[in-house]
Enzyme design. Sequence first.
Site, mmCIF file in Angstrom:
data_model
loop_
_atom_site.group_PDB
_atom_site.id
_atom_site.type_symbol
_atom_site.label_atom_id
_atom_site.label_comp_id
_atom_site.label_asym_id
_atom_site.label_seq_id
_atom_site.Cartn_x
_atom_site.Cartn_y
_atom_site.Cartn_z
ATOM 1 N N LYS A 199 0.818 -1.207 0.000
ATOM 2 C CA LYS A 199 0.000 0.000 0.000
ATOM 3 C C LYS A 199 0.864 1.275 0.000
ATOM 4 C CE LYS A 199 -4.070 -2.023 0.149
ATOM 5 N NZ LYS A 199 -3.921 -3.484 0.040
HETATM 6 C C1 LIG Z 1 -5.271 -4.329 0.700
HETATM 7 C C2 LIG Z 1 -6.736 -4.174 0.788
HETATM 8 C C3 LIG Z 1 -7.475 -4.686 1.861
HETATM 9 C C4 LIG Z 1 -6.897 -5.570 2.904
HETATM 10 O O1 LIG Z 1 -5.785 -5.128 3.547
HETATM 11 P P1 LIG Z 1 -4.755 -6.135 4.256
HETATM 12 O O2 LIG Z 1 -3.961 -5.220 5.115
HETATM 13 O O3 LIG Z 1 -3.914 -6.764 3.172
HETATM 14 O O4 LIG Z 1 -5.533 -7.122 5.025
HETATM 15 C C5 LIG Z 1 -8.834 -4.415 1.913
HETATM 16 N N1 LIG Z 1 -9.441 -3.708 0.947
HETATM 17 C C6 LIG Z 1 -8.761 -3.227 -0.114
HETATM 18 C C7 LIG Z 1 -9.496 -2.427 -1.144
HETATM 19 C C8 LIG Z 1 -7.407 -3.464 -0.247
HETATM 20 O O5 LIG Z 1 -6.749 -3.019 -1.325
#
Ligand SMILES: *Cc1c(COP(=O)(O)O)cnc(C)c1O
Length: 397
Positions: free
Chosen positions: A186
């Site tokens: 992210k």
């Molecule tokens: C990455 C993501 C998640 C989940 O996040 P994690 O930290 O990997 O559990 C949820 N929703 C969206 C849209 C994402 O891109």
Amino acid sequence: MPGFELFGELERKEVNDVLDNGVLMRYGFDGMRKGHWKAKELETELTKTLDSKYVQLVSSGTAAVSVALASAGVGAGDEVIMPTFTFVASFEAIMMLGAIPILVDIDDTLTLDPKAVEAAITSKTKAVMVVQMCGSMANMDALRSVCDINNLIFVEDACQAIGGTYKGQPLGSIADIGCFSFDFVKTITCGEGGAVVTNNKTYYINADHYSDHGHDHLGNDRGAETHPFLGYNFRISELNAAVGLAQVKRLPEFINIQKKNYTILREALVQIPEVTFRTVPDGGEESYAFLNFFLPDLETALKVSAAFKENGVDVCWNYYENNWHYIRKWEHLKDAKSLYPLSEAMTSELSKLSKRDFSQSDYWIGRNISCLIKLSWTEEEVKNRAEKMVKIIREVL
Ligand SMILES: *Cc1c(COP(=O)(O)O)cnc(C)c1O
């Protein structure tokens, strides 16, 4: 998008503070901490970044979505409306609570279509969860009014959109409760981590207790150890929070780089009349984590996507065939392949999924190419990439 591309001294310093005192836990051990409270500091920093009253850090983005829903009282048998284009975490987090995911079409924003949401509301609908995919957003005013009229909880998954805004307000802070992920890919990363964001004090207190076994430790940090209600462990560790603390301070720098790189690519593609771009609602400002564009049809998009791959244009995807982000390939969901028994209401809803008409979603996802914007590209690399992309698309057309 990934903050890990620009990783170094600042992150190391924050982590070393934690390693020096040895307190890897975010709560308690006051005497040993030498004044370091990284999770708390990151929460305070995020309330400023997100212009929100309350932030509760948790162990992941998936945990954030589940904790947010639970904190707003969503549970067994409640229907939660969500989009067909998202990350699998969306339905996982809903199903973890025994709530039922109701999948509805996206529109040319690549996020929830307010009309499709309205059409999916039943007497069991409890919440609407918008997912701000690929750095942009839904028409939030339209969704807000659908939620208000129907008395529904409005949840915002902004895991992919930190740094974007709608009418001046940070994405993730617009609905009743918002969610972020700081996983490794992210825009800002903790390694693993997430956050629940809200202006609603009750939701915040619920999120605080629920994510730590139902402990009431607000104010006195576990002193009383009472349990007003049941909870689980979705705590973030102090080490992860330390990394996030360094990264969040660099967010404006990351967004500037994303915007610069995005603009170079977009200005090149704009020269091709057959290429159109995702709709950004009035008053919206993307986070520039991705550049999303449309080609005239699915066949052209698949050809362009394959030609990009062949010619070394990486980090660009057509999501039609993707099994992480789009309903077409979510066989495990449609076949309800659970390790343990699911409720009858849940299996009944999931069994209908493969028969539903999602042609509107297919239309937009089929023609879409989504390019991740990297932070580490040099200007020359972006310009070369832009030239290459234009050449390839012209050849396919
Ligand atoms: C990455 C993501 C998640 C989940 O996040 P994690 O930290 O990997 O559990 C949820 N929703 C969206 C849209 C994402 O891109």
